[in-house]
Each structure stands twice: as C-alpha cells, then as structure tokens.
Design an enzyme around this catalytic site. Structure first.
Site, PDB file in Angstrom:
ATOM      1  N   ASN A   9       1.073  -1.185  -0.107  1.00  0.00           N
ATOM      2  CA  ASN A   9      -0.248   0.121  -0.049  1.00  0.00           C
ATOM      3  C   ASN A   9       1.063   1.259   0.109  1.00  0.00           C
ATOM      4  O   ASN A   9       1.481   1.701   0.873  1.00  0.00           O
ATOM      5  CB  ASN A   9      -0.929  -0.068   1.249  1.00  0.00           C
ATOM      6  CG  ASN A   9      -1.629   1.332   1.343  1.00  0.00           C
ATOM      7  OD1 ASN A   9      -1.781   2.107   0.544  1.00  0.00           O
ATOM      8  ND2 ASN A   9      -2.190   1.472   2.506  1.00  0.00           N
ATOM      9  N   TRP A  10       1.063   1.819  -1.180  1.00  0.00           N
ATOM     10  CA  TRP A  10       2.097   3.091  -1.312  1.00  0.00           C
ATOM     11  C   TRP A  10       1.294   4.346  -0.673  1.00  0.00           C
ATOM     12  O   TRP A  10       2.301   5.147  -0.488  1.00  0.00           O
ATOM     13  CB  TRP A  10       2.139   3.350  -3.003  1.00  0.00           C
ATOM     14  CG  TRP A  10       2.974   2.358  -3.478  1.00  0.00           C
ATOM     15  CD1 TRP A  10       3.387   1.110  -3.171  1.00  0.00           C
ATOM     16  CD2 TRP A  10       3.481   2.628  -4.663  1.00  0.00           C
ATOM     17  NE1 TRP A  10       4.233   0.628  -3.925  1.00  0.00           N
ATOM     18  CE2 TRP A  10       4.202   1.293  -5.113  1.00  0.00           C
ATOM     19  CE3 TRP A  10       3.399   3.496  -5.783  1.00  0.00           C
ATOM     20  CZ2 TRP A  10       4.625   1.176  -6.249  1.00  0.00           C
ATOM     21  CZ3 TRP A  10       4.015   3.327  -6.848  1.00  0.00           C
ATOM     22  CH2 TRP A  10       4.727   2.289  -7.164  1.00  0.00           C
ATOM     23  N   LYS A  11       0.079   4.322  -0.357  1.00  0.00           N
ATOM     24  CA  LYS A  11      -0.476   5.373   0.259  1.00  0.00           C
ATOM     25  C   LYS A  11      -0.169   6.676  -0.722  1.00  0.00           C
ATOM     26  O   LYS A  11      -0.253   6.544  -1.777  1.00  0.00           O
ATOM     27  CB  LYS A  11      -0.106   5.672   1.807  1.00  0.00           C
ATOM     28  CG  LYS A  11      -0.062   4.617   2.685  1.00  0.00           C
ATOM     29  CD  LYS A  11      -0.142   4.877   4.040  1.00  0.00           C
ATOM     30  CE  LYS A  11       0.016   3.781   4.612  1.00  0.00           C
ATOM     31  NZ  LYS A  11      -0.205   3.779   6.153  1.00  0.00           N
ATOM     32  N   HIS A  95      -9.697   0.706   4.389  1.00  0.00           N
ATOM     33  CA  HIS A  95      -8.522   1.123   5.156  1.00  0.00           C
ATOM     34  C   HIS A  95      -8.773   1.917   6.129  1.00  0.00           C
ATOM     35  O   HIS A  95      -9.633   2.756   6.114  1.00  0.00           O
ATOM     36  CB  HIS A  95      -7.410   1.665   4.314  1.00  0.00           C
ATOM     37  CG  HIS A  95      -6.020   1.781   4.741  1.00  0.00           C
ATOM     38  ND1 HIS A  95      -5.729   2.631   5.703  1.00  0.00           N
ATOM     39  CD2 HIS A  95      -4.838   0.859   4.744  1.00  0.00           C
ATOM     40  CE1 HIS A  95      -4.430   2.485   5.979  1.00  0.00           C
ATOM     41  NE2 HIS A  95      -4.006   1.336   5.457  1.00  0.00           N
ATOM     42  N   GLU A  97      -7.192   4.567   7.349  1.00  0.00           N
ATOM     43  CA  GLU A  97      -7.131   5.761   7.231  1.00  0.00           C
ATOM     44  C   GLU A  97      -8.355   6.455   6.450  1.00  0.00           C
ATOM     45  O   GLU A  97      -8.854   7.529   6.720  1.00  0.00           O
ATOM     46  CB  GLU A  97      -5.830   6.090   6.428  1.00  0.00           C
ATOM     47  CG  GLU A  97      -4.546   6.133   7.273  1.00  0.00           C
ATOM     48  CD  GLU A  97      -3.229   5.479   6.320  1.00  0.00           C
ATOM     49  OE1 GLU A  97      -3.233   5.734   5.271  1.00  0.00           O
ATOM     50  OE2 GLU A  97      -2.619   5.114   7.273  1.00  0.00           O
ATOM     51  N   GLU A 167      -5.738  -5.284  10.200  1.00  0.00           N
ATOM     52  CA  GLU A 167      -4.931  -4.300  10.266  1.00  0.00           C
ATOM     53  C   GLU A 167      -5.271  -3.616  11.710  1.00  0.00           C
ATOM     54  O   GLU A 167      -5.989  -2.535  11.610  1.00  0.00           O
ATOM     55  CB  GLU A 167      -4.672  -3.421   9.202  1.00  0.00           C
ATOM     56  CG  GLU A 167      -4.287  -3.932   7.803  1.00  0.00           C
ATOM     57  CD  GLU A 167      -3.847  -2.936   7.268  1.00  0.00           C
ATOM     58  OE1 GLU A 167      -2.573  -3.026   6.704  1.00  0.00           O
ATOM     59  OE2 GLU A 167      -4.507  -1.809   6.701  1.00  0.00           O
ATOM     60  N   GLY A 173       2.179   2.096  10.768  1.00  0.00           N
ATOM     61  CA  GLY A 173       2.769   3.112  10.658  1.00  0.00           C
ATOM     62  C   GLY A 173       3.556   3.411  11.858  1.00  0.00           C
ATOM     63  O   GLY A 173       4.112   4.372  12.127  1.00  0.00           O
ATOM     64  N   SER A 212       3.002  -2.604  10.392  1.00  0.00           N
ATOM     65  CA  SER A 212       4.589  -2.517  10.671  1.00  0.00           C
ATOM     66  C   SER A 212       5.173  -3.805  10.317  1.00  0.00           C
ATOM     67  O   SER A 212       5.987  -4.033  11.328  1.00  0.00           O
ATOM     68  CB  SER A 212       4.659  -1.819  12.271  1.00  0.00           C
ATOM     69  OG  SER A 212       4.126  -0.814  12.350  1.00  0.00           O
ATOM     70  N   GLY A 233       2.571  -1.266   4.312  1.00  0.00           N
ATOM     71  CA  GLY A 233       2.809   0.114   4.014  1.00  0.00           C
ATOM     72  C   GLY A 233       4.099   0.784   4.053  1.00  0.00           C
ATOM     73  O   GLY A 233       4.660   0.474   2.879  1.00  0.00           O
ATOM     74  N   GLY A 234       4.416   1.089   4.679  1.00  0.00           N
ATOM     75  CA  GLY A 234       5.981   1.945   4.748  1.00  0.00           C
ATOM     76  C   GLY A 234       7.290   0.961   3.966  1.00  0.00           C
ATOM     77  O   GLY A 234       7.905   1.490   3.140  1.00  0.00           O
TER      78      GLY A 234
END
Ligand code: PEP
Length: 250
Positions: A9-11, A95, A97, A167, A173, A212, A233-234
């Site tokens: 997930n590049w966001k 998601h 967010e 998640e 994150g 994470s 993610g990251g």
C-alpha cells in the site's frame, strides 16, 4: 493450502521517476513470479504507469479505494470499471485511514466492497481495532461489526472473490507490530466467523496481516496458521524490504 499474498500500500507516496525505479527493481527480482502472489496498490494517477511496467509480469496491481457508485455526477470519484480499464486486480476497501480520516462508516465500506465485486475487482477488505478498543477488550466486537456489515450487504457468497486484511490501527505506521499470537488470534476469529456461514469459503479465504510488517518480523507472522500474507505500508516503498517480505511469504 492457501496461497500467500503480499500487497503493498503505497498510500499517497510516489512520483513517476521513483515509481519506475521501485517497479523496475521488483520486476527484475520477481517478475516471473514466486511461490507467493505479490501486488502493489498505487495512487490513482500512477495506475497507467504501473500497468505499463507490470503488464507482462507476475506482479499484480490495484488501487487504494473506489467509489460505491458505478458512474454519474460524483466529482473526484473513481469507479470499479475505471480501475478495470487500468488492469487493476485489487482494490483496498475500508483501510483505517479511509475510515478515520474520511469518515467511511461500516456501511459505506460495505457499499464500496459491493461495487468492487460487481465491477470485477477483488476487494482487499481492511478490518482493525484502535488501541482504545483493544484495551477496552472489544476487539472481537469491533471486527465482527466491520465484517458483518459487509456480509450483510454482499451476502456471504459475495466474499468468495475477496481478500481480508486484519490491520490493528495501533500497529499501522507506528513500528509497533502485533505479536504473531495476537494477530493469529484475530485471524482465527475472522475465519471462525466466516465458517459459521460457509465453512469452505472460510477455509479458502486469504487473511492478510498488516501493521508495521518488516523483513525482520515477516517470516514469524507469516508462519502462523491463519496468516496468509501481508498488507505492507511503509516497507513497500523500499524495494529491498518489500522483496524480502515477499520472499518470507514464499
Ligand atoms: C498500511 O498502510 O496498510 C500499513 C500496514 O502500513 P505500515 O506497514 O507502514 O504499518
């Protein structure tokens, strides 16, 4: 045996030059496929570039949200059919967010899920509790409400072509990962809840863990009985890390 899936997930990160470097590295390392499936969920403007660079490889791609509507006067929205035009196999739905920053309720998430299924894009349905909810011992209640809203709207059969991602919001994150056992317990709960309606579907469902995930913890998480890969993610923005996580799944 369920196949594992690792989805990035590049966001809202990326840029044409940086994407090319990242995708080229992924293609060079695993373009012909591995024993786990791999996908990247990129911002809408980069779907064309991603399709171009990944189209004849084993790496799938997708988007990070979609409209619940098929078409119409919905300025700024993107439909499932538009994602199909750009070859998307997957779309993230619900998601955390989107839920917390854009006010997507369980019902709104369910409507998007239905739109994805109807439009022929596989939804990756994200479920997860906040830290406050975990500390209040209502994790299962929260997850059940998030999942049930979708099964009510789509029918259990509507989940046949879907993926679920657990998640925990407190792990996204933050560098704070759920322990493998904490994640496994919630994954088993999700699978049992699905099994109450359809045992075969529950057994086949890919349930990813996200929060994470790093090269250092991926193998242990993916080794748990009900963890069928990860939503990353990251670490999906760093080719070597994402590749190491994909290898841990294979
Ligand atoms: C995510 O964005 O879905 C996620 C899991 O992020 P991170 O891996 O950075 O915690």
């Amino acid at each position: 045996m369920r196949r594992k899936l690792v989805a990035g997930n590049w966001k809202m990160h990326g840029g044409l030059a940086r994407n090319r470097d990242l995708l080229d590295s992924l293609v060079q390392a695993m373009g012909k496929g591995g024993s786990a499936d791999c996908a990247v969920c990129v911002p809408f403007p980069y779907l064309g570039q991603t399709q171009e660079l990944l189209k004849s490889t084993a790496i799938a791609w997708g988007a990070q949200t979609l409209s619940e509507h098929a078409q119409g006067a919905y300025t700024g929205e993107v439909s499932a059919a538009m994602l199909v035009d750009f070859g998307c196999r997957y779309v993230l739905v619900g998601h955390s967010e989107r839920r917390s920053l854009y006010g997507e309720s369980n019902e709104a998430v369910a409507a998007k899920f239905v739109a994805a299924v109807k439009g022929g894009v596989t939804p990756i349905l994200c479920l997860g509790e906040t830290l406050e909810q975990r500390e209040g011992n209502i994790t299962e209640k929260v997850i059940a409400a998030q999942l049930d809203a979708v099964t009510q709207a789509a029918g259990v059969s509507g989940l046949a072509n879907a993926v679920i991602a657990y998640e925990p919001v407190w792990a996204i994150g933050t560098g704070r990962t759920a322990t493998p056992q904490q994640a496994q317990d919630v994954h088993a709960f999700i699978r049992e809840r699905l099994a109450a309606s359809d045992a075969l579907l529950a057994q086949r469902m890919q349930i990813l863990y996200g929060g994470s995930v790093k090269p250092q913890n991926a193998a242990e998480l993916f080794g748990m009985a009900d963890i069928d890969g990860g939503l990353i993610g990251g670490a999906s923005l760093v080719a070597q890390d994402f590749l190491a996580i994909c290898r841990a799944a294979g």
